[in-house]
Design an enzyme around this catalytic site. Structure first.
Site, PDB file in Angstrom:
ATOM      1  CG  ASP A 106      -5.397  -1.466  -5.661  1.00 52.84           C
ATOM      2  OD1 ASP A 106      -5.991  -2.030  -4.740  1.00 52.84           O
ATOM      3  OD2 ASP A 106      -4.355  -0.808  -5.503  1.00 52.84           O
ATOM      4  CG  ASN A 117      -1.272  14.509  -8.224  1.00 53.79           C
ATOM      5  OD1 ASN A 117      -1.905  14.042  -7.286  1.00 53.79           O
ATOM      6  ND2 ASN A 117       0.051  14.380  -8.333  1.00 53.79           N
ATOM      7  CE  LYS A 136      -1.656   0.179  -3.445  1.00 55.65           C
ATOM      8  NZ  LYS A 136      -3.043   0.527  -3.601  1.00 55.65           N
ATOM      9  CB  ALA A 191      -0.830  11.461 -10.288  1.00 52.41           C
ATOM     10  N   GLY A 192      -1.048   8.619  -7.929  1.00 53.87           N
ATOM     11  CA  GLY A 192      -0.195   7.597  -7.325  1.00 53.87           C
ATOM     12  C   GLY A 192      -0.603   6.197  -7.779  1.00 53.87           C
ATOM     13  CB  ALA A 219      -5.058   4.219  -5.463  1.00 55.89           C
ATOM     14  CB  THR A 259      -1.033  -0.053   1.165  1.00 54.31           C
ATOM     15  OG1 THR A 259      -1.939   1.036   1.025  1.00 54.31           O
ATOM     16  CG2 THR A 259      -0.374   0.016   2.539  1.00 54.31           C
ATOM     17  CB  THR A 268       3.166  16.844  -7.628  1.00 56.83           C
ATOM     18  OG1 THR A 268       3.274  16.894  -6.198  1.00 56.83           O
ATOM     19  CG2 THR A 268       4.501  17.161  -8.262  1.00 56.83           C
ATOM     20  CB  VAL A 269       0.860  20.036 -12.214  1.00 60.05           C
ATOM     21  CG1 VAL A 269       0.363  19.971 -13.644  1.00 60.05           C
ATOM     22  CG2 VAL A 269      -0.148  20.796 -11.354  1.00 60.05           C
TER      23      VAL A 269
HETATM   24  P1  NAP Z   1       0.462   7.015  -3.365  1.00 60.80           P
HETATM   25  O1  NAP Z   1       0.928   6.196  -4.503  1.00 60.80           O
HETATM   26  O2  NAP Z   1       1.463   7.414  -2.347  1.00 60.80           O
HETATM   27  O3  NAP Z   1      -0.252   8.352  -3.968  1.00 60.80           O
HETATM   28  C1  NAP Z   1      -0.739   9.335  -3.100  1.00 60.80           C
HETATM   29  C2  NAP Z   1      -1.463  10.416  -3.881  1.00 60.80           C
HETATM   30  O4  NAP Z   1      -2.039  11.327  -2.938  1.00 60.80           O
HETATM   31  C3  NAP Z   1      -0.584  11.248  -4.814  1.00 60.80           C
HETATM   32  O5  NAP Z   1      -1.316  11.633  -5.922  1.00 60.80           O
HETATM   33  C4  NAP Z   1      -0.245  12.461  -3.928  1.00 60.80           C
HETATM   34  O6  NAP Z   1       0.036  13.643  -4.678  1.00 60.80           O
HETATM   35  C5  NAP Z   1      -1.563  12.659  -3.215  1.00 60.80           C
HETATM   36  N1  NAP Z   1      -1.402  13.372  -1.941  1.00 60.80           N
HETATM   37  C6  NAP Z   1      -0.780  12.932  -0.812  1.00 60.80           C
HETATM   38  N2  NAP Z   1      -0.841  13.880   0.144  1.00 60.80           N
HETATM   39  C7  NAP Z   1      -1.506  14.952  -0.383  1.00 60.80           C
HETATM   40  C8  NAP Z   1      -1.888  16.224   0.121  1.00 60.80           C
HETATM   41  N3  NAP Z   1      -1.602  16.599   1.367  1.00 60.80           N
HETATM   42  N4  NAP Z   1      -2.580  17.048  -0.697  1.00 60.80           N
HETATM   43  C9  NAP Z   1      -2.894  16.681  -1.961  1.00 60.80           C
HETATM   44  N5  NAP Z   1      -2.541  15.478  -2.508  1.00 60.80           N
HETATM   45  C10 NAP Z   1      -1.862  14.619  -1.720  1.00 60.80           C
HETATM   46  O7  NAP Z   1      -0.713   6.268  -2.570  1.00 60.80           O
HETATM   47  P2  NAP Z   1      -1.769   5.184  -3.129  1.00 60.80           P
HETATM   48  O8  NAP Z   1      -1.200   3.829  -2.935  1.00 60.80           O
HETATM   49  O9  NAP Z   1      -2.232   5.625  -4.461  1.00 60.80           O
HETATM   50  O10 NAP Z   1      -2.949   5.341  -2.031  1.00 60.80           O
HETATM   51  C11 NAP Z   1      -3.750   6.510  -1.953  1.00 60.80           C
HETATM   52  C12 NAP Z   1      -4.964   6.280  -1.057  1.00 60.80           C
HETATM   53  O11 NAP Z   1      -5.797   5.271  -1.609  1.00 60.80           O
HETATM   54  C13 NAP Z   1      -4.626   5.796   0.361  1.00 60.80           C
HETATM   55  O12 NAP Z   1      -5.489   6.445   1.259  1.00 60.80           O
HETATM   56  C14 NAP Z   1      -4.935   4.306   0.316  1.00 60.80           C
HETATM   57  O13 NAP Z   1      -5.280   3.782   1.586  1.00 60.80           O
HETATM   58  C15 NAP Z   1      -6.133   4.309  -0.620  1.00 60.80           C
HETATM   59  N6  NAP Z   1      -6.366   3.021  -1.312  1.00 60.80           N
HETATM   60  C16 NAP Z   1      -7.527   2.343  -1.081  1.00 60.80           C
HETATM   61  C17 NAP Z   1      -7.769   1.158  -1.749  1.00 60.80           C
HETATM   62  C18 NAP Z   1      -9.055   0.401  -1.502  1.00 60.80           C
HETATM   63  O14 NAP Z   1      -9.071  -0.819  -1.740  1.00 60.80           O
HETATM   64  N7  NAP Z   1     -10.123   1.050  -1.098  1.00 60.80           N
HETATM   65  C19 NAP Z   1      -6.840   0.640  -2.642  1.00 60.80           C
HETATM   66  C20 NAP Z   1      -5.697   1.374  -2.876  1.00 60.80           C
HETATM   67  C21 NAP Z   1      -5.453   2.550  -2.187  1.00 60.80           C
HETATM   68  P3  NAP Z   1       1.538  14.042  -5.118  1.00 60.80           P
HETATM   69  O15 NAP Z   1       1.773  13.367  -6.437  1.00 60.80           O
HETATM   70  O16 NAP Z   1       1.493  15.513  -5.187  1.00 60.80           O
HETATM   71  O17 NAP Z   1       2.471  13.544  -4.051  1.00 60.80           O
END
Ligand code: NAP
Length: 267
Positions: A102, A149, A66, A127-128, A130, A62, A151-152
């Protein structure tokens, strides 16, 4: 025979419901296995993965690992490779194979509430890892996707990969939006008062639009963004649906069985 060990690798990871869910399922199906939480800082991922094979039979991956975890695996399944993110690892006799469940989870969650039809306009926040799965699923379903996002540059990179449009979170405009999905971690426990779109209500009212709004965050169930959308009359899809669907697929990859219980673990 010793218990097989599984874990969720993340940072932070305390919010994860995976240990309760999977341990409950192992118990119910009388499978000798245990599931742990592994909080691994980004700079320690390589070190952690070097000792992984000897200890674990599989894992969920997570936030924020990822994408980065892929370089420590022996093989990545074709769909996960196309998505560019892995959320499940299977240890097949010492060979680490990465998968992405996912995408199945996100589309199953959406489809349980909405008819996804070709040509719909979807706005994806984030843009991460998920976001990659959600965008891949929606593009395959024929949606037009706009990625917004913080970070554009990250949105731009993803938009080039998946043939989408991109922008900043502040660019959100509900006028051209049939589906809105938050894939950022903003609003996740414990910062549950936060939202990636502070002006969502005003924006929806001004555009006189009621898109379907989904949040991939599953703790809390009703995020601030979903509450705002519901107050404006939008249909909302909770992240827990995606969580349960992706978890069932992970379980199947590890033990070859579909879990019988789909209930949410109690905290
Ligand atoms: P990730 O790869 O680290 O990506 C995080 C994203 O959130 C990036 O786009 C980041 O933007 C943005 N972000 C983080 N802090 C921010 C802030 N303070 N203001 C604005 N944007 C912010 O994480 P991920 O694995 O994609 O997970 C993201 C979320 O999805 C988590 O909460 C996770 O628990 C949830 N999730 C849920 C499921 C489910 O089954 N329901 C599955 C997967 C994930 P930047 O590019 O600017 O850093």
């Amino acid at each position: 025979m010793n218990s097989r060990l599984y874990c969720v690798i993340g940072y932070p990871v305390k919010h994860s419901l995976s240990p309760k869910l999977h341990n409950g399922r192992f118990k119910k199906l009388k499978i000798k296995a245990r599931y742990f939480q592994e909080e691994v800082k980004p700079e320690k991922l390589g070190e952690f993965m070097r000792g992984f094979k000897e200890k674990y039979s599989g894992a969920n991956v997570t936030i924020p690992h990822k994408e980065k975890v892929m370089k420590f695996l022996d093989e990545v399944a074709p769909e996960a490779k196309k998505i560019g993110a892995v959320n499940v690892i299977v240890n097949r006799d010492g060979k680490l194979v990465g998968h992405n469940t996912d995408v199945v989870g996100a589309i199953a969650a959406l489809k349980s509430d909405v008819k996804i039809i070709k040509g719909q306009y979807a706005v994806i926040l984030g843009a991460g890892g998920a976001a990659r799965a959600v965008i891949y699923g929606l593009k395959n379903a024929g949606s037009h996707v706009l990625i917004l996002n913080r970070t554009v540059e990250n949105a731009e990179k993803l938009a080039a990969e998946f043939d989408c449009k991109f922008g900043a979170l502040e660019d959100f405009d509900a006028t051209n939006c049939d589906i809105l999905i938050n894939t950022t971690s903003v609003g996740m426990w414990p910062k549950i008062e936060e939202t990636p779109l502070p002006n969502l209500k005003e924006n929806l009212r001004a555009a006189n639009k009621k898109p379907v709004v989904m949040d991939v965050i599953y703790r809390p169930k009703m995020t601030r963004m979903l509450k705002d959308a519901k107050a404006c009359g939008c249909k909302v899809v909770i992240g827990e649906k995606m969580f349960l669907a992706q978890a069932a697929e992970s379980f199947k990859l590890w033990v070859g069985k579909t879990p019988t219980s789909s209930g949410t673990p109690r905290r």
